[in-house]
Write an enzyme that holds these catalytic residues in place. Sequence first.
Site, short mmCIF file in Angstrom:
data_model
loop_
_atom_site.label_atom_id
_atom_site.label_comp_id
_atom_site.label_asym_id
_atom_site.label_seq_id
_atom_site.Cartn_x
_atom_site.Cartn_y
_atom_site.Cartn_z
N ASP A 29 0.82 -1.20 0.00
CA ASP A 29 0.00 0.00 0.00
C ASP A 29 0.86 1.26 0.00
OD1 ASP A 29 -1.97 1.87 0.29
OD2 ASP A 29 -2.52 1.30 2.32
N ASP B 108 -1.96 8.28 -7.13
CA ASP B 108 -2.45 7.08 -6.46
C ASP B 108 -2.41 5.88 -7.40
OD1 ASP B 108 -3.66 5.24 -4.85
OD2 ASP B 108 -5.55 6.30 -4.63
#
Length: 428
Positions: free
Chosen positions: A104, A311
């Site tokens: 992540d 992202d």
Amino acid sequence: MATYKASYCFLDSLLIFSVLTAFSVAQNISGFTANLYQRDAFYNPNLSQTEIIRRAAARSIWRANMSCSIRPNSPTTDIIRNNHQFFMKIRLGTPPVDIIAVADTGSDLTWTQCLPCTRCFPQRLPLFNTRASSSYRTIQCGPSRPCPSSDHIGCLNGLCHHDIHYVDGAHTRGLLSKETLRMDSTAYSTIQIPNFIFGSGMDNIDSSNGIGSGVIGLGTGPLSIVTQLGHLSGRKFSYCLMPLDLPGRVSHIHFGDRATIYGPGTVTVPLVPGQQGNFYHVTLEAFTVGRTRIPFTGRSGAVEPGNIIIDSGMTLTTLPRHFYAQIKQALTMQTNAPEVSDPYQLLELCFKKDRSLRLPSIVANFRGGNVPLKRFNAFMTYEHVTCLAFGVSESFTAYGSLAQQNFFIGFDQNARTVSFKPFQCSHA
């Protein structure tokens, strides 16, 4: 599962790529490379391209539509999550045990399910047995010995604990611990990090369908694996994401010297502080659609620094309604084709797929440089439609992975920059 600080919501990265790594390192270990796999194609090799693209769009819509759940008086952190993420393979303990977990870019703490476990969700690999490792250590704490600084870490009964809650009911609780981390490489050598800080999750609820066992944090904080790698990463990494129409082909993520982006066509923009925690924020000044430049102004009427996140976990680029509406208007005015409905009702602006369809160019105008998008960076084509691959969200503005495909994207935490370089990722 991107991590926010304090009363910010924690958002889960939903990306289309999974990581089951084969690390390669130069003999001087100045950097190393991991393989990235397209998640749906890897776990479901019979999926059609239409279904892969539809699923990727659906995940982004789900994530963008989720809202933050804020409990200011809670000692734990709220997180919005979904299980479609990167997966990365590391090895923990002595003797070493394989761990496959979500990688992540927005979280710091690495955690995995551990024995003894009071409540754990199913996973494919055995749970990590802390009692079977000779190098496992808990982290003691007290008035003169604080725990590592983090909003979801605290001291209880003389030991540091992590306690992370997710708004969908998922959570992880356990001991903050130290262990030997190993990364096997294809260069017949092993990267080894003693005293790696991670969370031993012993009370966990998740919905990963048994694929992963926790999270590997690639964020910007002191507990991030990027930070704890030290000179091996140089606090920088990069990746090159394959286009959706090349399922099963391998993408790569690079750490250390191998992560440096340079050469003709490279655009480097500054990272700036933002409102959404440990993400990588930059300033998007405008999108230029064909001949129309559309400034990205905030509520103040001016361009706000750090207004968008780079992202890798979000497929679509998500924008506030007022900004999206202006882009949509500019597109329809410069496209000589009638609008049609998305058969899956996921995307708002679609045109009939046709060889004669002419779409205007789209350029992302960042503070620091302009990044021209190719057609597959800005549009999705499936069934009989071609749709603008932008979504709408008032709470989460992100420059998604579709816009990043066939670019080297490099993050340098020391220089506080992110770089973009057009590249055929199949040749990376």
